[in-house]
Design an enzyme around this catalytic site. Structure first.
Site, mmCIF file in Angstrom:
data_model
loop_
_atom_site.group_PDB
_atom_site.id
_atom_site.type_symbol
_atom_site.label_atom_id
_atom_site.label_comp_id
_atom_site.label_asym_id
_atom_site.label_seq_id
_atom_site.Cartn_x
_atom_site.Cartn_y
_atom_site.Cartn_z
ATOM 1 N N TYR A 65 12.982 -27.143 -0.950
ATOM 2 C CA TYR A 65 12.631 -27.103 -2.374
ATOM 3 C C TYR A 65 11.934 -25.769 -2.613
ATOM 4 O O TYR A 65 10.751 -25.597 -2.305
ATOM 5 C CB TYR A 65 11.667 -28.227 -2.759
ATOM 6 C CG TYR A 65 12.231 -29.629 -2.705
ATOM 7 C CD1 TYR A 65 13.603 -29.868 -2.603
ATOM 8 C CD2 TYR A 65 11.393 -30.731 -2.760
ATOM 9 C CE1 TYR A 65 14.113 -31.157 -2.553
ATOM 10 C CE2 TYR A 65 11.904 -32.024 -2.720
ATOM 11 C CZ TYR A 65 13.252 -32.227 -2.616
ATOM 12 O OH TYR A 65 13.750 -33.512 -2.568
ATOM 13 N N PHE A 222 16.033 -40.378 -7.502
ATOM 14 C CA PHE A 222 16.866 -40.423 -8.716
ATOM 15 C C PHE A 222 16.734 -41.770 -9.435
ATOM 16 O O PHE A 222 17.691 -42.241 -10.036
ATOM 17 C CB PHE A 222 18.348 -40.207 -8.387
ATOM 18 C CG PHE A 222 18.749 -38.821 -7.973
ATOM 19 C CD1 PHE A 222 17.951 -37.720 -8.255
ATOM 20 C CD2 PHE A 222 19.954 -38.596 -7.318
ATOM 21 C CE1 PHE A 222 18.348 -36.440 -7.875
ATOM 22 C CE2 PHE A 222 20.354 -37.333 -6.939
ATOM 23 C CZ PHE A 222 19.548 -36.251 -7.220
ATOM 24 N N LEU A 224 14.885 -42.499 -11.979
ATOM 25 C CA LEU A 224 14.648 -42.393 -13.415
ATOM 26 C C LEU A 224 15.747 -41.656 -14.147
ATOM 27 O O LEU A 224 16.231 -42.112 -15.177
ATOM 28 C CB LEU A 224 13.340 -41.611 -13.670
ATOM 29 C CG LEU A 224 12.029 -42.292 -13.363
ATOM 30 C CD1 LEU A 224 10.888 -41.364 -13.761
ATOM 31 C CD2 LEU A 224 11.930 -43.596 -14.126
HETATM 32 N N1 LIG Z 1 16.238 -37.545 -0.260
HETATM 33 C C1 LIG Z 1 16.956 -36.934 -1.145
HETATM 34 O O1 LIG Z 1 18.080 -36.589 -0.909
HETATM 35 C C2 LIG Z 1 16.384 -36.637 -2.499
HETATM 36 C C3 LIG Z 1 17.210 -36.174 -3.534
HETATM 37 C C4 LIG Z 1 16.648 -35.945 -4.767
HETATM 38 C C5 LIG Z 1 15.312 -36.152 -4.971
HETATM 39 N N2 LIG Z 1 14.515 -36.585 -3.953
HETATM 40 C C6 LIG Z 1 13.069 -36.843 -4.159
HETATM 41 O O2 LIG Z 1 12.946 -37.892 -5.088
HETATM 42 C C7 LIG Z 1 12.079 -37.505 -6.149
HETATM 43 C C8 LIG Z 1 12.519 -38.186 -7.420
HETATM 44 O O3 LIG Z 1 13.793 -37.704 -7.800
HETATM 45 P P1 LIG Z 1 14.005 -36.728 -9.035
HETATM 46 O O4 LIG Z 1 12.742 -36.007 -9.314
HETATM 47 O O5 LIG Z 1 15.222 -35.933 -8.769
HETATM 48 O O6 LIG Z 1 14.428 -37.724 -10.170
HETATM 49 P P2 LIG Z 1 13.705 -38.905 -10.960
HETATM 50 O O7 LIG Z 1 12.366 -39.224 -10.435
HETATM 51 O O8 LIG Z 1 14.703 -39.963 -11.054
HETATM 52 O O9 LIG Z 1 13.579 -38.296 -12.405
HETATM 53 C C9 LIG Z 1 13.045 -37.059 -12.675
HETATM 54 C C10 LIG Z 1 13.455 -36.715 -14.097
HETATM 55 O O10 LIG Z 1 12.861 -37.647 -14.988
HETATM 56 C C11 LIG Z 1 12.038 -36.955 -15.916
HETATM 57 N N3 LIG Z 1 10.839 -37.756 -16.111
HETATM 58 C C12 LIG Z 1 9.913 -38.143 -15.185
HETATM 59 N N4 LIG Z 1 8.965 -38.913 -15.730
HETATM 60 C C13 LIG Z 1 9.289 -39.026 -17.047
HETATM 61 C C14 LIG Z 1 8.701 -39.691 -18.140
HETATM 62 N N5 LIG Z 1 7.580 -40.399 -18.009
HETATM 63 N N6 LIG Z 1 9.313 -39.595 -19.344
HETATM 64 C C15 LIG Z 1 10.439 -38.887 -19.508
HETATM 65 N N7 LIG Z 1 11.050 -38.229 -18.514
HETATM 66 C C16 LIG Z 1 10.475 -38.295 -17.279
HETATM 67 C C17 LIG Z 1 11.747 -35.612 -15.317
HETATM 68 O O11 LIG Z 1 11.622 -34.653 -16.322
HETATM 69 P P3 LIG Z 1 10.225 -33.874 -16.608
HETATM 70 O O12 LIG Z 1 10.066 -32.883 -15.515
HETATM 71 O O13 LIG Z 1 10.443 -33.288 -17.952
HETATM 72 O O14 LIG Z 1 9.169 -34.937 -16.597
HETATM 73 C C18 LIG Z 1 13.007 -35.357 -14.486
HETATM 74 O O15 LIG Z 1 14.020 -34.806 -15.304
HETATM 75 C C19 LIG Z 1 12.216 -35.978 -6.184
HETATM 76 O O16 LIG Z 1 11.166 -35.380 -6.876
HETATM 77 C C20 LIG Z 1 12.299 -35.654 -4.725
HETATM 78 O O17 LIG Z 1 10.991 -35.594 -4.173
HETATM 79 C C21 LIG Z 1 15.040 -36.841 -2.739
#
Ligand SMILES: NC(=O)c1ccc[n+]([C@@H]2O[C@H](COP(=O)([O-])OP(=O)(O)OC[C@H]3O[C@@H](n4cnc5c(N)ncnc54)[C@H](OP(=O)(O)O)[C@@H]3O)[C@@H](O)[C@H]2O)c1
Length: 293
Positions: A65, A222, A224
């Site tokens: 990252y 993912f 959210l």
């Molecule tokens: N192991 C793997 O392969 C893998 C892959 C992907 C991710 N991950 C991990 O999983 C974590 C979560 O996944 P992710 O960050 O990709 O997706 P997520 O948690 O499903 O969603 C993040 C998205 O939701 C938005 N969001 C978050 N809180 C919100 C709220 N209260 N209201 C409105 N929008 C909101 C964020 O935008 P804003 O920034 O505008 O809030 C961002 O666009 C990552 O941060 C990473 O650490 C792991």
């Protein structure tokens, strides 16, 4: 309906780690395409400090990252680390200068990643490392895993987990050693297949079922983002009932669905972080959960 507020990683080992059942995923902190410095560096550091102040003690990161950006931010915001902080990193992938995502899962690659994580996070042991399976890899799965378990024996890694695994890979690993946790896509809308960032999303409900059978914590990613685009679903109805946001009800659903789930919502915004933290206070009823299905 109540839910368990903490979860223990490595419960059946000599090094159990108990954390609050709401973590934070750092992937939204770097710049566009998960690359480079954050758009708002002060806010990124404030987000990490707020997690700590609000009792969040599980952070998900990766040296890919950024490159190294989230690890550097974590160190800058939180070092020296609190005793109860668990930093979970991932290995198995890397980035090109063109921001592309590459496979990095040969034993020597994994070792280089672990050394890099140890250095950038400024720690001598990483409490939890997920081996992130990358589709299209030519390295035999067992070869990568053996390297992970070897680094665990050396003390560089406390607990080994898996990420983006198929049910078959998870079952195979359970025959080889302890799986401390699994980080796969899972969420209210992510139980069925979907795609994000053009990536193949694997596992889903079947992997969750194996985790339940074997009492393995599931760290969903993912959870959210695709749900938040859907404005007409049952989540929105329940959100109105609780005067909550759809993001909060998605998180509340995860917390109530199963005590093995440790959500790690990602955000680049302090107000969203605070909103997500408040989701922990919502208690859905049995009827709500039945309605959501
Ligand atoms: N192991 C793997 O392969 C893998 C892959 C992907 C991710 N991950 C991990 O999983 C974590 C979560 O996944 P992710 O960050 O990709 O997706 P997520 O948690 O499903 O969603 C993040 C998205 O939701 C938005 N969001 C978050 N809180 C919100 C709220 N209260 N209201 C409105 N929008 C909101 C964020 O935008 P804003 O920034 O505008 O809030 C961002 O666009 C990552 O941060 C990473 O650490 C792991």
């Amino acid at each position: 309906m109540s839910f368990k507020e903490t979860i223990t990683i490595g419960a059946n080992t000599n090094n159990p780690l108990t954390v609050k059942r709401l973590g934070y995923g750092t992937m939204q902190l770097p710049g566009e395409h998960v690359w480079g410095e954050p758009k708002n560096r002060d806010e990124a550091l404030q987000i990490l400090k707020t997690t700590s102040e609000q009792g969040i003690n599980f952070l998900d990161t990766a040296d890919y990252y950024g490159q190294d950006v989230t690890n550097r931010l974590i160190k800058e915001a939180l070092y020296p680390y609190k005793d109860d902080l668990v930093i979970c990193t991932k290995v198995g992938a890397n980035r090109g200068e063109d921001k592309s995502w590459g496979i990095y899962d040969k034993p020597e690659d994994l070792r280089a990643s672990i050394e890099n994580n140890l250095r950038t996070l400024k720690t001598e042991q990483i409490q939890l490392v997920h081996f992130r399976v990358m589709p299209g890899s030519t390295t035999p799965f067992e070869e990568s895993l053996n390297a992970m378990f070897e680094m665990q024996r050396e003390g560089k890694i406390m607990h080994v987990g898996l990420s983006n695994v198929t049910p078959e890979e998870l079952t195979k690993t359970l025959a080889m050693g302890n799986v401390a946790s699994v980080e796969n896509t899972f969420g209210y809308e992510q139980r069925k297949s979907f795609s994000a960032y053009g990536m193949e999303i694997r596992g889903m409900q079947e992997v969750m079922d194996i985790c339940i059978e074997n009492n393995i914590p599931m760290v969903p990613f993912f959870s959210l983002q695709s749900s938040l685009h859907n404005k007409e679903n049952k989540i929105v109805e329940i959100a109105k009932k609780y005067n909550a946001s759809p993001a909060q009800i998605n998180l509340a659903w995860l917390l109530h669905y199963n005590d093995l789930i440790l959500p790690i919502p990602g955000t680049s915004k302090l107000n969203h972080l605070n909103e997500n933290i408040k989701a922990f206070d919502i208690r859905l009823t049995d009827e709500d959960m039945a309605f959501l299905g």
